[in-house]
Write an enzyme that holds these catalytic residues in place. Structure first.
Site, PDB file in Angstrom:
ATOM      1  N   CYS A  49     -73.302  95.667  16.912  1.00  0.00           N
ATOM      2  CA  CYS A  49     -72.743  96.148  15.656  1.00  0.00           C
ATOM      3  C   CYS A  49     -71.205  96.108  15.694  1.00  0.00           C
ATOM      4  O   CYS A  49     -70.627  95.036  15.780  1.00  0.00           O
ATOM      5  CB  CYS A  49     -73.277  97.540  15.335  1.00  0.00           C
ATOM      6  SG  CYS A  49     -73.151  97.960  13.588  1.00  0.00           S
TER       7      CYS A  49
ATOM      8  N   HIS B  16     -79.010  96.258  15.571  1.00  0.00           N
ATOM      9  CA  HIS B  16     -79.294  97.373  16.474  1.00  0.00           C
ATOM     10  C   HIS B  16     -80.594  97.145  17.239  1.00  0.00           C
ATOM     11  O   HIS B  16     -81.669  97.526  16.767  1.00  0.00           O
ATOM     12  CB  HIS B  16     -79.388  98.681  15.681  1.00  0.00           C
ATOM     13  CG  HIS B  16     -78.074  99.213  15.234  1.00  0.00           C
ATOM     14  ND1 HIS B  16     -77.406 100.225  15.895  1.00  0.00           N
ATOM     15  CD2 HIS B  16     -77.278  98.854  14.199  1.00  0.00           C
ATOM     16  CE1 HIS B  16     -76.267 100.475  15.276  1.00  0.00           C
ATOM     17  NE2 HIS B  16     -76.169  99.658  14.236  1.00  0.00           N
TER      18      HIS B  16
ATOM     19  N   GLU C 207     -81.694  98.736  19.719  1.00  0.00           N
ATOM     20  CA  GLU C 207     -82.273  99.986  20.231  1.00  0.00           C
ATOM     21  C   GLU C 207     -83.311 100.567  19.273  1.00  0.00           C
ATOM     22  O   GLU C 207     -84.101 101.432  19.667  1.00  0.00           O
ATOM     23  CB  GLU C 207     -81.173 101.014  20.510  1.00  0.00           C
ATOM     24  CG  GLU C 207     -80.658 101.788  19.328  1.00  0.00           C
ATOM     25  CD  GLU C 207     -79.720 101.013  18.427  1.00  0.00           C
ATOM     26  OE1 GLU C 207     -79.305 101.559  17.391  1.00  0.00           O
ATOM     27  OE2 GLU C 207     -79.399  99.848  18.754  1.00  0.00           O
TER      28      GLU C 207
END
Length: 389
Positions: A276, A360, A362
């Protein structure tokens, strides 16, 4: 007993458009850039994502709050967004982990919100005209006054919002992912050791990091240290890292000159992985430029093409700026592209192997298609550390 009528609230945009609804959360007045997120769920993670600093976040899905709020799914210590805009809050919240309602949580965090407006019309306006400055108020309900305040409020371009959300001191991170996800990761990585001092040491430059990122790094057996985003390369290298992670964060990457300098000095000395804002900062440190997107990419359903494998990943994204194709330095290779608008979604440094993505991996909340990127970073860490996974 009859409930008291809901307090009125108004949202005004800098173009003169005004929406009237009811107060949600805390009373007061707040300004920010009005943006939208297309996720159907994950509102708690959105509320606690520091990347939303300075933004009035509109949820496109009409019903919010049906599963309440819990203390497990927080992505940071508290909220960072400027305000919250929804169509309707569920009157009942039902989930075995729920500890309270959405409105009560917003109130406890001092977040001003609005419900009961036509969010579809609002999103169509932002999509057509672009993200714009706005003001959300429960105290001033005069349209002309609110529009004037929206026009006078600061935008995101040129502001260093990272200083407002990054930690002030380093932290040793020890928390891991939930048991189910850990089993999934270790089975894929064939790695079950945690906490061994011989394991790779990752230093995370925290520009406004979501907590699921260090959880992923820790659950792969790494020692994890979090440092403020303005840490110098010298300070980081004194910690003897085997790799450096560049986190997500809010706003414009261009004014973060301290980060450009540190990242440039770290390249080639240790493996580097960014996501990001970290993706943008790595690119700028290498000589690239960034630009502001018309209305940004925010949601858990953004398609990205891996140019090397030809596979499409469904990704979670949250950014209003992107790396510019024009003038991209020769040292950077584009590895991923956003299939909605063909913007750059990933780069790799040809000489050092440093890499970054605009989304992202995660996945908090969001799909798990991109977990492999943590494994790719782990391979670099293990090689640097001399560990056989």
């Amino acid at each position: 007993m009859m409930s008291s009528p809901a307090k009125a609230a108004k949202l005004a945009l800098e173009d003169g458009t005004v929406y009237t609804g009811t107060s949600l959360g805390a009373e007061g007045e707040t300004t920010g850039e009005v943006v939208f997120n297309t996720s159907m769920t994950g509102y708690q993670e959105i509320l606690t994502d520091p990347s939303y600093r300075g933004q009035l976040v509109t949820m496109t899905y009409p019903e919010m709050g049906n599963y309440g709020i819990n203390s497990i799914d927080l992505e940071n210590r508290g909220t960072s967004l400027a305000g919250f805009i929804i169509r309707n809050e569920s009157r009942m919240h039902s989930n075995y982990r729920s500890e309270g309602s959405l409105s009560d949580y917003l109130n406890s965090q001092g977040v001003v919100g609005i419900a009961g407006i036509d969010t579809r019309a609002l999103v169509r306006r932002i999509r057509s005209e672009g993200a714009m400055r706005g003001v959300l108020s429960t105290t001033d309900l005069d349209d002309a006054s609110l529009v004037a305040k929206a026009k006078a409020s600061p935008g995101l371009v040129g502001r260093d919002l990272v200083q407002e959300v990054m930690p002030t001191q380093l932290e040793k991170w020890t928390n891991e992912l939930d048991d189910w996800t850990i089993r999934e990761i270790r089975e894929a990585a064939k790695d079950a050791s945690i906490g061994d001092d011989s394991r790779p040491h990752v230093v995370c430059m925290d520009f406004g990091m979501k907590w699921n990122i260090p959880r992923h790094l820790r659950s792969r057996g790494n020692r994890v240290t979090i440092v403020p985003g303005n840490a110098s390369a010298d300070d980081i290298l004194k910690m003897d890292p085997d790799g450096v992670f560049l986190s997500n964060g809010p706003g414009d990457p261009e004014p973060l000159t301290y980060a450009h300098k540190a990242i440039g000095e770290l390249l080639g000395q240790v493996p580097v992985f960014g996501i990001c804002l970290g993706h943008q900062l790595l690119s700028v440190a290498c000589g690239a430029k960034t630009f502001k997107l018309k209305f940004g990419h925010r949601g858990a359903n953004q398609p990205v093409l891996d140019l090397e494998t030809g596979k499409v990943e469904i990704t979670s994204q949250n950014h209003g700026f992107a790396v510019d194709d024009q003038g991209l330095p020769d040292c950077l290779e584009v590895t991923h592209r956003n299939l909605n608008d063909d913007t750059i979604a990933g780069v790799r440094h040809k000489d050092t192997g440093a890499f970054a993505v605009q989304y992202h991996p995660e996945a908090a909340a969001g799909p798990h298609d991109s977990h492999y990127l943590f494994s790719r970073f782990q391979e670099q860490l293990n090689e640097k550390c001399g560990v056989t996974a």
